[in-house]
Design a protein around this motif. Structure first.
Motif: not given
Length: 311
Positions: A157-159, A178-183, A294-299
Motif C-alpha cells: 500500500i503506497c502513495g 493506487m493503480i492496476w498492479p496493486w488492484i 512519496d507517490e511511486i507511480y507518478k510516471e
C-alpha cells in the motif's frame, strides 16, 4: 469456472449479474449524492443493527453470519465508507496528513482481518473439509499461502499522501497512486481469501463483488477504486447480514471442494503479490522514494489519467 464451482444454471448466472449491477447502481447512487450516501451507510445500518441483525445474524446461527468476523467486517467496512465521506465533504480534511492516513489504515486493517481469518481456518485442522460454525471449510497450505499474500499486499500500500478530491459534483476520493498492479494483486488475494474462508459463498462475496468495484475503477471513475470497494463491500455485507439465506439457500453456487483448486487459487494470489512487492521495492530503491511520503507511480499512464480526469 467449472474447475472452481459447480456452475449455476442460466438462471443462476442471471442472478449473479443482477447482484453485480445492483451493487454498481447503489454505489453510483451513494457516491453521486451526499445525502444518499448517509441514508444508505449511516441511517440504514443503525436501523438494521437495532431491529434486524440481532435476529438474522445472531451468534451461532445456522447460516454462518453470526460469527465474529462478519460483525467486525460489517462495521469496519461501514467505518471506511463514512470516513471516506468525511474526507470528501469536510473542507480541509484532504489537506490533513493524518486524515489522509485513514484510508490506508482502514484498508490495511480490513486486509489484516482477512489474513487472520485465513490463519484461523488453517488452525482448525479440517484437512478433509468439514462444517465449522455452519460453514463448510477445508484447511490446508493454501490458508498459509494466502495469509502471506495478504500481508504482502498490505506492505505494498503506497502513495496515500497524494489522495485528492475530484473537482466534479460527486467529490470522489481519488487515490491516483493506487493503480492496476496493486488492484489486480488485491483482487487475486481477496478472491482466494473468500474461496478459502467462505468457499460456498465466494461466487458472490468474491467473484461478483470484486467485479462490482473493479469495473467502476477502470471504466466509470478512475482513481476511486478504494471508495468503490468500500461502498460495494458494505452494501454486500449489509445485504447478506439481512438475508443470510441468499448465498446458501436462495441462489447457492457451491465450490467443487477440490483441494487442488484451493491450492492453485492461493498460489496465484501469492505469486502476484510477491511480484508486486518485488517490483515496487525495486522502484523505491532505484528512485530513493520514501514509501510513507512519496507517490511511486507518478510516471505511469494510469496515474496521469487519474489526475487528468479528476483534478
Amino acid at each position: 469456472m467449472g474447475y472452481l464451482y459447480n456452475m449455476p444454471s442460466s438462471e443462476g448466472w442471471a442472478i449473479g449479474l443482477a447482484v453485480l449491477f445492483t451493487l454498481m447502481a447503489f454505489n453510483e447512487f451513494s457516491r453521486s449524492t451526499k445525502w444518499g450516501g448517509l441514508a444508505i451507510f449511516l441511517v440504514l445500518p443503525i436501523f438494521l443493527t437495532i431491529f434486524v441483525w440481532p435476529t438474522t445474524a445472531a451468534p451461532g446461527n445456522e447460516y454462518g453470519t453470526g460469527n465474529w468476523f462478519n460483525w467486525v467486517k460489517t462495521y469496519s467496512a461501514l467505518a471506511g465508507v463514512l470516513g471516506f465521506m468525511a474526507i470528501r465533504f469536510i473542507p480541509g480534511l484532504v489537506k490533513n496528513k493524518w486524515a489522509l492516513a485513514f484510508p490506508a489504515a482502514i484498508l490495511a486493517i480490513n486486509i489484516f482481518e482477512a489474513c487472520f481469518r485465513d490463519f484461523q481456518v488453517y488452525s482448525y485442522g479440517a484437512w478433509d473439509g468439514e462444517v465449522i460454525n455452519h460453514l463448510w471449510l477445508m484447511s490446508g497450505s493454501w490458508n498459509i499461502m494466502n495469509g502471506i499474500a495478504g500481508l504482502l499486499n498490505i506492505i505494498a500500500i503506497c502513495g496515500w499522501a497524494g489522495i485528492v478530491i475530484s473537482k466534479d459534483k460527486s467529490k470522489d476520493m481519488i487515490w491516483p497512486d493506487m493503480i492496476w498492479p496493486w488492484i489486480i494483486a488485491y483482487d487475486l488475494w481477496n478472491f482466494a481469501y473468500t474461496y478459502n474462508c467462505i468457499p460456498d459463498h465466494s461466487f458472490y462475496a468474491g467473484f461478483v463483488l470484486l467485479f462490482a468495484c473493479t469495473i467502476p475503477a477502470f471504466l466509470i471513475k478512475k482513481g476511486a477504486w478504494l471508495q468503490h470497494r468500500a461502498s460495494t463491500l458494505a452494501l454486500w455485507i449489509m445485504f447478506i447480514m439481512t438475508i443470510p439465506t441468499f448465498a446458501s439457500h436462495i441462489a447457492p453456487v457451491p465450490t467443487t471442494h477440490n483441494p487442488n483448486a484451493f491450492f492453485i487459487v492461493s498460489l496465484v494470489a501469492l505469486l502476484a503479490n510477491i511480484a508486486l512487492v518485488a517490483y515496487q521495492f525495486n522502484k523505491i530503491r532505484k528512485h530513493k522514494f520514501n514509501p510513507l511520503k512519496d507517490e511511486i507511480y507518478k510516471e505511469t499512464k494510469a496515474y496521469q489519467n487519474a489526475i487528468a480526469e479528476n483534478v
